[in-house]
Design an enzyme around this catalytic site. Structure first.
Site, PDB file in Angstrom:
ATOM      1  N   GLU A  46       0.837  -1.203   0.000  1.00  0.00           N
ATOM      2  CA  GLU A  46       0.000   0.000   0.000  1.00  0.00           C
ATOM      3  C   GLU A  46       0.875   1.258   0.000  1.00  0.00           C
ATOM      4  O   GLU A  46       1.834   1.372   0.771  1.00  0.00           O
ATOM      5  CB  GLU A  46      -0.890  -0.030   1.253  1.00  0.00           C
ATOM      6  N   LYS A 113      -9.454   2.407  -2.464  1.00  0.00           N
ATOM      7  CA  LYS A 113      -9.692   1.737  -1.184  1.00  0.00           C
ATOM      8  C   LYS A 113     -11.078   2.100  -0.649  1.00  0.00           C
ATOM      9  O   LYS A 113     -11.441   3.274  -0.594  1.00  0.00           O
ATOM     10  CB  LYS A 113      -8.597   2.153  -0.197  1.00  0.00           C
ATOM     11  N   CYS A 149      -5.473  -3.089   2.038  1.00  0.00           N
ATOM     12  CA  CYS A 149      -5.334  -3.134   3.502  1.00  0.00           C
ATOM     13  C   CYS A 149      -6.660  -3.303   4.233  1.00  0.00           C
ATOM     14  O   CYS A 149      -7.214  -4.394   4.279  1.00  0.00           O
ATOM     15  CB  CYS A 149      -4.592  -1.888   3.981  1.00  0.00           C
TER      16      CYS A 149
END
Length: 536
Positions: A46, A113, A149
């Site tokens: 990330e 994300k 994540c």
């Protein structure tokens, strides 16, 4: 899923803000992955292109322009392979925390994300806008669902990717280390696999960034949740996913080994990434400074560590002997500056204030501040950074001196309770004694007053540390802690000390986070507060 797709996980250690340097690192690891593993897809962590967390650097448009230029450079120079890279990008909705798929000389897809963490050390909602769509793309005939994540800690993004046709989940991470994190990750990832029936690759960053420490331990699972790959902790490298063949599992270490390696990497990266030529450690003959010195040597090499002994009228001869012995064990250069002269000068200067009054913390703190001045003078003259030696137990209750033993640039033991300090020191001595045994067996003392012991001012550390864990890391009330069998008067005293010393901790240097809740950006309490007046 077809096993024809070769995947390599690039466990890298980027430097926050160095987009050009990180791009060069990424290109080199793509080449290594292709040469060593033949992988068709290389996956990076990330925000690998900016480093994590970039914090308010994200507010600078120049950084985002550098990111776009670097993505195009990587696309141009890796035309034969596919790569997933974490990077920020802007679209019509705002700034995104993205997973970027590059291949065929161009950017093929951008995924935003969906779950932005805003707790503990994370404040991503300050910068990013959440995504709301899956991104499933085909690489060499395999349909890949991209996630970033925190997405994997919730069921919805993984299920949505599966429903969109994904055959494999790719999750890129900058997941900070703490002592319980590996088990939490395994449990969470296997839960997502059980819900979707999809295999998964999980790549994590390595390295220190201010207070945060990233441990790597990238993972890969098959569709039944069986672990196929566990990359080593605290090491960079490119690791091939064995979808066919035997699992490749780096060994797991114990609590002490993991904590010690985290501290070493944290000191190394803070010193090296900030350009310090070495460090200075005030070596007292006590266990905290002894452990700090050992960590510094393991992180930077003996030649870049300078130990400074500053005995006072209260320093026991054995303390000086043990400090000298440890320097000999580790091959560290040392200097000795007795502080009686400057201490006397301060006493004479302050005589109009001190005369006729009993000695107290004033005189004790003057000694610590004499030492702080000496250490900072050495730092200024040599360019070496001062490592402070205080531990989490002391920081919690304020058993430390502002502008004295708290003066310095980095605090390796800031998140290490005193009882763990002893365990780590013994672990470091497991193969070869570098910390003299007497340091580990004599009662701890600040040696700022005649016959002083820590137990004169604090509960025994075996009692203090659990109380601190309950109150600081778990947010338990006094009543809940007392229900565990602790004396109410002791608990109330400890809690009161923690609350009233927040102002000291705000002035302490950063240190490596190894617990689920560390002082600093992890635990944010007001300095000015009436909360401590009412304990329940």
């Amino acid at each position: 899923m077809s096993t024809k797709l070769g995947i390599a996980l690039a466990q890298c250690n980027p430097l926050v803000g160095d987009v050009e340097g990180n791009a060069r690192m990424i290109l080199e690891q793509i080449r290594l992955a292709h040469e060593r593993t033949g992988a068709q897809l290389v996956v990076f962590p990330e925000l690998a292109l900016t480093g994590y967390p970039p914090e308010d650097l994200l507010l600078r448009s120049a950084l985002l322009n550098q990111v776009e230029a670097a993505l195009q450079l990587i696309a141009d120079q890796s035309a034969g392979w596919h790569t997933v890279i974490g990077a920020p990008y802007r679209d019509e909705a705002g700034l995104r925390n993205g997973a970027i798929l590059i291949g065929q000389g161009r950017i093929l897809a951008r995924y935003a994300k969906q779950r932005l963490p805003n707790y503990s050390v994370f404040d991503e909602k300050r910068y990013f806008v959440e995504g709301d769509e899956s991104c499933v793309v085909s690489v060499e005939g395999v349909r890949i669902g991209l996630t970033v994540c925190e997405d994997i800690w919730f069921p919805e993004p993984a299920r949505a990717a599966r429903d969109a046709g994904a055959e494999l989940l790719v999750n890129i991470n900058a997941s900070p280390f703490h002592s319980c994190k590996y088990g939490e990750r395994i449990k969470t990832l296997q839960a997502r696999i059980a819900e979707t029936g999809l295999p998964m690759v999980y790549v994590n960053q390595v390295g220190g960034q201010d207070e945060l420490l990233f441990d790597g331990q990238s993972l890969a699972f098959d569709g039944a949740g069986e672990l196929l790959l566990r990359a080593p902790a605290f090491e960079t490298g490119v690791f091939s996913v064995p979808f066919s063949g035997e699992a490749e599992l780096a060994p797991l270490a114990g609590i002490e080994a993991d904590a010690y390696r985290a501290l070493v990497l944290g000191v190394h990266d803070y010193a090296r990434k900030n350009g310090f030529p070495g460090v200075v450690v005030g070596l007292s003959g006590g266990v905290d400074s002894a452990l700090t010195l050992a960590i510094a040597v393991d992180a930077l090499g003996a030649e870049d560590v300078l130990a400074v002994m500053m005995p006072s009228r209260y320093t026991a001869p054995m303390s000086l002997e043990d400090a000298r012995l440890q320097c000999a064990h580790l091959g560290v250069k040392s200097l000795e500056f007795p502080i009686e002269g400057p201490f006397q000068a301060f006493l004479q200067l302050l005589d109009p204030l001190l005369a006729g009054r009993p000695a107290d913390a004033t005189e004790e703190n003057l000694q610590a501040r004499c030492r702080g001045v000496i250490l900072m003078a050495i730092s200024n003259k040599t360019g070496r950074m001062v490592l402070t030696t205080g531990n989490k137990s002391e920081m919690a209750v304020g058993y430390a001196t502002l502008y004295g033993d708290m003066a310095g640039g980095f605090a390796p033991l800031k998140d290490v309770p005193k009882t763990l300090v002893y365990r780590l020191a013994r672990w470091r001595n497991r193969d070869r004694v570098v910390i003299p045994e007497r340091v580990l067996t004599r009662p701890p003392s600040a040696e700022l007053a005649p016959d002083q012991k820590d137990s004169d001012s604090l509960p025994p550390y075996e009692v203090l540390d659990p109380i601190l864990e309950y109150f600081v890391e778990r947010d338990w009330s006094v009543g809940e802690i007392v229900a565990e069998g602790y004396d109410r008067a002791i608990v109330e005293r400890v809690v009161g000390l923690v609350l009233q010393n927040e102002y000291k901790r705000r002035q302490a240097p950063p240190g490596v986070r190894i617990s689920p809740r560390a002082f600093g950006k992890d635990r944010r309490y007001p300095i000015t507060s009436g909360y401590g007046r009412v304990l329940s």
